[in-house]
Write a protein that holds these residues in place. Structure first.
Motif, mmCIF file in Angstrom:
data_model
loop_
_atom_site.group_PDB
_atom_site.id
_atom_site.type_symbol
_atom_site.label_atom_id
_atom_site.label_comp_id
_atom_site.label_asym_id
_atom_site.label_seq_id
_atom_site.Cartn_x
_atom_site.Cartn_y
_atom_site.Cartn_z
ATOM 1 N N GLN A 67 13.520 -4.089 -11.153
ATOM 2 C CA GLN A 67 13.015 -2.837 -10.626
ATOM 3 C C GLN A 67 13.412 -1.701 -11.569
ATOM 4 O OE1 GLN A 67 12.765 -2.927 -5.926
ATOM 5 N NE2 GLN A 67 14.869 -3.228 -6.558
ATOM 6 N N ASP A 250 0.862 0.885 -3.798
ATOM 7 C CA ASP A 250 1.828 0.727 -2.717
ATOM 8 C C ASP A 250 1.831 -0.695 -2.170
ATOM 9 O OD1 ASP A 250 -0.643 0.905 -1.499
ATOM 10 O OD2 ASP A 250 -0.205 2.755 -0.415
ATOM 11 N N ALA A 252 2.918 -4.412 -1.955
ATOM 12 C CA ALA A 252 4.205 -5.030 -2.269
ATOM 13 C C ALA A 252 3.996 -6.210 -3.210
ATOM 14 C CB ALA A 252 4.902 -5.480 -0.989
ATOM 15 N N THR A 254 5.207 -8.842 -6.284
ATOM 16 C CA THR A 254 6.346 -9.453 -6.958
ATOM 17 C C THR A 254 6.269 -9.092 -8.440
ATOM 18 O OG1 THR A 254 5.170 -11.475 -7.526
ATOM 19 C CG2 THR A 254 6.218 -11.399 -5.350
ATOM 20 N N SER A 289 4.992 -0.983 -8.469
ATOM 21 C CA SER A 289 4.721 -1.284 -7.065
ATOM 22 C C SER A 289 5.804 -0.637 -6.222
ATOM 23 C CB SER A 289 4.709 -2.793 -6.820
ATOM 24 O OG SER A 289 4.800 -3.080 -5.431
ATOM 25 N N LYS A 291 5.887 -0.926 -3.027
ATOM 26 C CA LYS A 291 6.167 -1.937 -1.999
ATOM 27 C C LYS A 291 6.000 -1.441 -0.570
ATOM 28 C CE LYS A 291 10.140 -2.114 -3.838
ATOM 29 N NZ LYS A 291 11.565 -2.348 -4.149
ATOM 30 N N PRO A 294 2.658 -4.452 2.871
ATOM 31 C CA PRO A 294 2.737 -5.897 2.628
ATOM 32 C C PRO A 294 1.395 -6.439 2.171
ATOM 33 C CG PRO A 294 3.730 -5.311 4.738
ATOM 34 C CD PRO A 294 3.017 -4.095 4.254
#
Length: 333
Positions: A67, A250, A252, A254, A289, A291, A294
Protein backbone atom coordinates in the motif's frame (compact mmCIF):
# COMPACT_ATOMS: atom_id res chain seq x y z
CA UNK A 1 -28.10 1.53 -16.70
CA UNK A 2 -25.18 3.24 -18.42
CA UNK A 3 -21.97 4.72 -17.06
CA UNK A 4 -21.93 8.44 -16.32
CA UNK A 5 -19.24 10.99 -15.51
CA UNK A 6 -18.76 11.70 -11.83
CA UNK A 7 -20.08 14.85 -10.17
CA UNK A 8 -16.81 16.78 -10.61
CA UNK A 9 -15.52 14.80 -13.61
CA UNK A 10 -12.22 14.59 -11.75
CA UNK A 11 -10.19 11.76 -10.24
CA UNK A 12 -11.34 13.07 -6.84
CA UNK A 13 -14.81 11.71 -7.58
CA UNK A 14 -13.23 8.54 -6.17
CA UNK A 15 -14.19 8.75 -2.50
CA UNK A 16 -11.27 9.05 -0.13
CA UNK A 17 -8.97 10.76 -2.62
CA UNK A 18 -7.65 14.32 -2.83
CA UNK A 19 -5.27 16.07 -5.23
CA UNK A 20 -2.85 18.89 -4.52
CA UNK A 21 -0.86 20.94 -7.02
CA UNK A 22 1.85 23.57 -6.99
CA UNK A 23 3.84 25.28 -9.70
CA UNK A 24 6.62 27.81 -10.09
CA UNK A 25 5.92 30.31 -12.87
CA UNK A 26 9.54 31.49 -13.01
CA UNK A 27 10.91 27.97 -13.45
CA UNK A 28 7.88 26.96 -15.57
CA UNK A 29 7.37 23.66 -13.80
CA UNK A 30 5.19 22.05 -11.18
CA UNK A 31 4.14 19.08 -9.07
CA UNK A 32 0.90 17.15 -8.64
CA UNK A 33 0.18 14.91 -5.64
CA UNK A 34 -2.57 12.28 -5.50
CA UNK A 35 -3.35 11.74 -1.84
CA UNK A 36 -5.59 8.95 -0.49
CA UNK A 37 -7.04 9.54 2.96
CA UNK A 38 -5.82 6.09 3.99
CA UNK A 39 -3.04 3.87 2.58
CA UNK A 40 -4.16 2.58 -0.82
CA UNK A 41 -3.37 -0.55 -2.81
CA UNK A 42 -1.20 0.51 -5.72
CA UNK A 43 0.36 -0.71 -8.96
CA UNK A 44 2.38 0.78 -11.79
CA UNK A 45 2.88 0.03 -15.48
CA UNK A 46 5.60 1.64 -17.60
CA UNK A 47 5.53 1.57 -21.40
CA UNK A 48 7.77 4.42 -22.55
CA UNK A 49 11.41 3.89 -23.45
CA UNK A 50 12.77 6.73 -21.27
CA UNK A 51 11.01 6.58 -17.90
CA UNK A 52 11.94 8.35 -14.69
CA UNK A 53 10.30 6.85 -11.60
CA UNK A 54 10.75 6.47 -7.85
CA UNK A 55 9.78 3.61 -5.52
CA UNK A 56 8.09 1.58 -8.27
CA UNK A 57 9.99 -1.57 -7.26
CA UNK A 58 7.90 -1.56 -4.07
CA UNK A 59 4.83 -2.13 -6.23
CA UNK A 60 6.18 -5.35 -7.73
CA UNK A 61 4.62 -8.70 -6.88
CA UNK A 62 5.93 -10.16 -3.64
CA UNK A 63 7.15 -6.87 -2.17
CA UNK A 64 6.67 -6.43 1.58
CA UNK A 65 4.75 -3.14 1.29
CA UNK A 66 1.57 -3.36 -0.81
CA UNK A 67 0.00 0.00 0.00
CA UNK A 68 1.11 3.59 -0.57
CA UNK A 69 0.48 6.89 1.21
CA UNK A 70 0.57 9.10 -1.91
CA UNK A 71 1.63 9.25 -5.55
CA UNK A 72 3.44 12.23 -7.02
CA UNK A 73 3.81 13.40 -10.62
CA UNK A 74 6.41 16.07 -11.34
CA UNK A 75 8.10 18.14 -13.96
CA UNK A 76 11.86 18.63 -13.88
CA UNK A 77 13.14 15.35 -15.32
CA UNK A 78 15.27 13.50 -12.72
CA UNK A 79 15.45 16.67 -10.60
CA UNK A 80 11.68 16.31 -10.14
CA UNK A 81 12.07 13.00 -8.30
CA UNK A 82 12.97 15.17 -5.32
CA UNK A 83 9.31 16.19 -5.09
CA UNK A 84 8.77 13.00 -3.12
CA UNK A 85 10.90 14.40 -0.29
CA UNK A 86 8.45 17.26 0.21
CA UNK A 87 5.45 14.95 0.07
CA UNK A 88 7.10 12.63 2.59
CA UNK A 89 7.76 15.59 4.88
CA UNK A 90 4.07 16.48 4.83
CA UNK A 91 3.05 12.89 5.49
CA UNK A 92 5.53 12.60 8.36
CA UNK A 93 4.03 15.70 9.94
CA UNK A 94 0.64 14.00 9.63
CA UNK A 95 1.99 10.87 11.32
CA UNK A 96 1.47 8.71 8.26
CA UNK A 97 3.70 5.98 6.89
CA UNK A 98 4.69 2.32 7.12
CA UNK A 99 6.16 0.70 10.22
CA UNK A 100 7.10 -2.94 10.40
CA UNK A 101 7.17 -2.63 14.20
CA UNK A 102 6.04 0.52 15.99
CA UNK A 103 8.66 1.83 18.40
CA UNK A 104 8.85 5.07 20.41
CA UNK A 105 10.99 7.69 18.71
CA UNK A 106 11.04 5.85 15.37
CA UNK A 107 8.81 7.56 12.82
CA UNK A 108 6.88 5.56 10.23
CA UNK A 109 8.17 5.82 6.67
CA UNK A 110 5.77 7.34 4.14
CA UNK A 111 5.54 5.31 0.93
CA UNK A 112 5.43 7.72 -2.02
CA UNK A 113 6.07 6.37 -5.53
CA UNK A 114 5.97 8.71 -8.50
CA UNK A 115 7.17 9.65 -11.95
CA UNK A 116 8.56 12.67 -13.77
CA UNK A 117 8.27 14.35 -17.14
CA UNK A 118 10.90 16.39 -18.98
CA UNK A 119 10.19 20.12 -19.05
CA UNK A 120 13.76 21.42 -18.72
CA UNK A 121 13.80 22.66 -22.33
CA UNK A 122 10.30 24.14 -22.33
CA UNK A 123 11.26 27.62 -21.19
CA UNK A 124 11.57 29.13 -17.73
CA UNK A 125 14.59 29.82 -15.56
CA UNK A 126 16.19 26.47 -14.77
CA UNK A 127 19.35 28.07 -13.39
CA UNK A 128 18.30 27.61 -9.76
CA UNK A 129 21.00 28.22 -7.18
CA UNK A 130 21.64 25.26 -4.90
CA UNK A 131 18.88 22.75 -4.23
CA UNK A 132 16.28 22.23 -6.98
CA UNK A 133 12.78 23.54 -6.14
CA UNK A 134 10.93 20.24 -6.35
CA UNK A 135 10.96 19.20 -2.68
CA UNK A 136 9.42 22.55 -1.76
CA UNK A 137 6.86 22.21 -4.56
CA UNK A 138 6.03 18.70 -3.39
CA UNK A 139 5.42 19.93 0.16
CA UNK A 140 3.28 22.82 -1.14
CA UNK A 141 1.26 20.46 -3.33
CA UNK A 142 0.70 18.11 -0.40
CA UNK A 143 -0.59 20.97 1.75
CA UNK A 144 -2.93 22.08 -1.05
CA UNK A 145 -4.64 18.69 -1.44
CA UNK A 146 -8.42 18.98 -1.79
CA UNK A 147 -11.36 17.63 -3.76
CA UNK A 148 -11.05 20.19 -6.56
CA UNK A 149 -8.02 21.29 -8.55
CA UNK A 150 -7.09 23.21 -11.69
CA UNK A 151 -6.67 21.64 -15.13
CA UNK A 152 -4.50 22.73 -18.02
CA UNK A 153 -1.37 24.72 -17.14
CA UNK A 154 -1.25 23.49 -13.56
CA UNK A 155 0.70 21.12 -11.36
CA UNK A 156 3.11 18.77 -13.10
CA UNK A 157 1.62 19.81 -16.45
CA UNK A 158 2.43 23.51 -15.94
CA UNK A 159 5.49 23.51 -18.21
CA UNK A 160 4.47 20.67 -20.50
CA UNK A 161 4.22 20.51 -24.29
CA UNK A 162 1.96 18.05 -26.10
CA UNK A 163 3.38 17.65 -29.57
CA UNK A 164 3.37 21.17 -31.02
CA UNK A 165 0.70 22.40 -28.59
CA UNK A 166 0.75 23.38 -24.92
CA UNK A 167 0.51 20.35 -22.68
CA UNK A 168 -1.13 20.25 -19.31
CA UNK A 169 -2.90 18.40 -16.53
CA UNK A 170 -6.21 16.71 -17.27
CA UNK A 171 -8.66 14.60 -15.34
CA UNK A 172 -11.92 12.72 -15.85
CA UNK A 173 -14.12 10.19 -14.09
CA UNK A 174 -16.82 7.62 -14.71
CA UNK A 175 -19.34 5.92 -12.41
CA UNK A 176 -20.42 2.35 -13.12
CA UNK A 177 -24.03 1.20 -12.64
CA UNK A 178 -22.87 -0.75 -9.56
CA UNK A 179 -21.70 2.51 -7.99
CA UNK A 180 -17.97 1.91 -8.53
CA UNK A 181 -16.08 5.04 -9.59
CA UNK A 182 -13.01 5.13 -11.83
CA UNK A 183 -11.05 8.35 -12.20
CA UNK A 184 -7.93 9.37 -14.08
CA UNK A 185 -5.41 12.19 -13.95
CA UNK A 186 -2.75 12.79 -16.62
CA UNK A 187 0.11 15.25 -17.05
CA UNK A 188 0.72 15.42 -20.79
CA UNK A 189 4.16 16.24 -22.22
CA UNK A 190 4.11 13.82 -25.15
CA UNK A 191 6.17 13.67 -28.33
CA UNK A 192 3.12 12.51 -30.26
CA UNK A 193 0.06 14.48 -31.28
CA UNK A 194 -3.25 14.41 -29.43
CA UNK A 195 -5.04 15.89 -32.47
CA UNK A 196 -5.95 14.11 -35.68
CA UNK A 197 -3.93 15.46 -38.65
CA UNK A 198 -5.39 18.58 -40.22
CA UNK A 199 -8.34 18.76 -37.81
CA UNK A 200 -9.27 20.15 -34.41
CA UNK A 201 -10.57 16.72 -33.35
CA UNK A 202 -8.76 14.80 -30.65
CA UNK A 203 -7.78 11.18 -31.17
CA UNK A 204 -9.78 10.47 -28.00
CA UNK A 205 -13.01 11.93 -29.44
CA UNK A 206 -14.96 8.63 -29.45
CA UNK A 207 -14.71 8.55 -25.65
CA UNK A 208 -15.66 12.19 -25.00
CA UNK A 209 -18.43 12.90 -22.49
CA UNK A 210 -20.62 16.01 -22.78
CA UNK A 211 -18.18 18.04 -24.86
CA UNK A 212 -15.53 17.96 -22.11
CA UNK A 213 -12.73 18.70 -24.58
CA UNK A 214 -14.50 20.82 -27.15
CA UNK A 215 -16.74 18.39 -29.00
CA UNK A 216 -14.82 18.58 -32.31
CA UNK A 217 -15.27 15.63 -34.67
CA UNK A 218 -13.26 14.58 -37.73
CA UNK A 219 -14.87 15.27 -41.11
CA UNK A 220 -16.88 12.42 -42.60
CA UNK A 221 -14.35 12.01 -45.41
CA UNK A 222 -11.32 12.07 -43.11
CA UNK A 223 -8.37 9.98 -44.25
CA UNK A 224 -4.64 10.12 -43.64
CA UNK A 225 -1.35 8.47 -44.44
CA UNK A 226 -0.30 5.87 -41.89
CA UNK A 227 2.86 7.86 -41.18
CA UNK A 228 1.16 11.22 -40.85
CA UNK A 229 1.59 11.96 -37.17
CA UNK A 230 -0.07 15.35 -37.30
CA UNK A 231 1.22 17.94 -34.83
CA UNK A 232 3.84 15.79 -33.13
CA UNK A 233 7.10 17.35 -31.99
CA UNK A 234 9.32 17.88 -35.00
CA UNK A 235 12.69 17.05 -33.42
CA UNK A 236 12.29 14.70 -30.47
CA UNK A 237 15.20 14.19 -28.13
CA UNK A 238 15.84 11.23 -25.89
CA UNK A 239 14.20 11.56 -22.49
CA UNK A 240 12.42 14.80 -23.37
CA UNK A 241 8.83 13.61 -23.69
CA UNK A 242 6.44 11.82 -21.41
CA UNK A 243 2.85 11.42 -20.31
CA UNK A 244 2.54 10.37 -16.68
CA UNK A 245 -0.76 9.46 -15.12
CA UNK A 246 -2.68 8.01 -12.21
CA UNK A 247 -5.90 6.01 -12.35
CA UNK A 248 -7.91 5.48 -9.18
CA UNK A 249 -10.96 3.49 -8.18
CA UNK A 250 -12.92 2.90 -5.01
CA UNK A 251 -13.30 -0.76 -5.97
CA UNK A 252 -11.45 -2.98 -3.49
CA UNK A 253 -8.68 -4.39 -5.69
CA UNK A 254 -5.91 -6.73 -4.64
CA UNK A 255 -2.35 -5.78 -5.67
CA UNK A 256 -2.55 -8.34 -8.48
CA UNK A 257 -5.85 -6.95 -9.73
CA UNK A 258 -4.51 -3.41 -9.53
CA UNK A 259 -1.53 -4.46 -11.66
CA UNK A 260 -3.86 -5.89 -14.30
CA UNK A 261 -5.86 -2.65 -14.33
CA UNK A 262 -2.60 -0.69 -14.76
CA UNK A 263 -1.62 -2.81 -17.74
CA UNK A 264 -5.04 -2.35 -19.31
CA UNK A 265 -4.97 1.39 -18.58
CA UNK A 266 -1.89 1.77 -20.76
CA UNK A 267 -4.12 1.46 -23.82
CA UNK A 268 -5.62 4.80 -22.82
CA UNK A 269 -2.37 6.44 -23.92
CA UNK A 270 -2.62 4.92 -27.39
CA UNK A 271 -6.26 6.02 -27.71
CA UNK A 272 -5.28 9.65 -27.11
CA UNK A 273 -1.73 10.12 -28.45
CA UNK A 274 -0.05 9.16 -31.73
CA UNK A 275 2.68 7.94 -31.76
CA UNK A 276 3.13 6.85 -28.15
CA UNK A 277 5.47 4.64 -26.07
CA UNK A 278 8.38 5.82 -28.22
CA UNK A 279 12.03 5.37 -27.19
CA UNK A 280 12.08 9.02 -26.09
CA UNK A 281 8.81 8.87 -24.10
CA UNK A 282 8.71 7.98 -20.41
CA UNK A 283 5.04 7.03 -20.32
CA UNK A 284 3.90 5.49 -17.03
CA UNK A 285 0.60 5.01 -15.19
CA UNK A 286 -0.10 4.32 -11.53
CA UNK A 287 -3.28 2.71 -10.21
CA UNK A 288 -4.71 3.33 -6.75
CA UNK A 289 -7.52 1.43 -5.03
CA UNK A 290 -9.08 3.17 -2.04
CA UNK A 291 -10.98 -0.08 -1.30
CA UNK A 292 -14.29 1.59 -0.47
CA UNK A 293 -16.54 -0.70 -2.54
CA UNK A 294 -16.27 -4.51 -2.35
CA UNK A 295 -15.83 -6.21 -5.71
CA UNK A 296 -18.98 -8.08 -6.70
CA UNK A 297 -18.63 -11.52 -8.30
CA UNK A 298 -17.38 -12.60 -10.73
CA UNK A 299 -14.10 -10.83 -9.95
CA UNK A 300 -12.32 -11.42 -13.31
CA UNK A 301 -15.17 -9.86 -15.30
CA UNK A 302 -15.44 -6.88 -12.96
CA UNK A 303 -11.68 -6.30 -13.10
CA UNK A 304 -11.91 -6.42 -16.90
CA UNK A 305 -14.65 -3.79 -16.89
CA UNK A 306 -12.69 -1.57 -14.51
CA UNK A 307 -9.56 -1.94 -16.64
CA UNK A 308 -11.40 -0.96 -19.80
CA UNK A 309 -12.96 2.05 -18.09
CA UNK A 310 -9.53 2.99 -16.77
CA UNK A 311 -8.24 3.12 -20.35
CA UNK A 312 -11.10 5.17 -21.79
CA UNK A 313 -11.18 7.54 -18.80
CA UNK A 314 -7.42 8.06 -19.07
CA UNK A 315 -7.79 8.88 -22.78
CA UNK A 316 -10.40 11.50 -21.86
CA UNK A 317 -8.13 12.97 -19.16
CA UNK A 318 -5.26 13.31 -21.64
CA UNK A 319 -7.39 15.12 -24.23
CA UNK A 320 -9.03 17.27 -21.58
CA UNK A 321 -5.68 18.39 -20.14
CA UNK A 322 -4.37 19.51 -23.52
CA UNK A 323 -7.67 21.13 -24.47
CA UNK A 324 -7.71 23.16 -21.25
CA UNK A 325 -4.11 24.22 -21.80
CA UNK A 326 -4.80 25.21 -25.40
CA UNK A 327 -7.76 27.31 -24.29
CA UNK A 328 -5.67 29.02 -21.63
CA UNK A 329 -2.92 29.82 -24.13
CA UNK A 330 -5.32 30.94 -26.89
CA UNK A 331 -4.50 27.96 -29.14
CA UNK A 332 -8.20 27.06 -29.34
CA UNK A 333 -10.37 29.54 -31.23
Amino acid sequence: MATTAGKRNLITDVKGLRVGQAHDVRVNTGVTVILPDQPAVAACAVAGGGPGTRETDLLSAGAMVDQVDAVFLSGGSAFGLGAADGVMAGLKQAGRGFSLVERPGVPPTPIVPGAILYDLANGGDKDWDGIAPYAALGFEAFKAASGTFALGRAGAGHGALAGQFPGGTGSASVVMPEGITVGALACVNCFGSVLMPGTDAYWAWPYEVAGEFGGARPPADFSMDAEDWGAAKANPGLGQNTTIACVATDAALTPSQAQRVAQMALSGFSRAIRPVFAPFDGDAVFVLSTKGVPLPDPDPLMVTRIGELAASTLARAIARGVHEAREQSGAVA
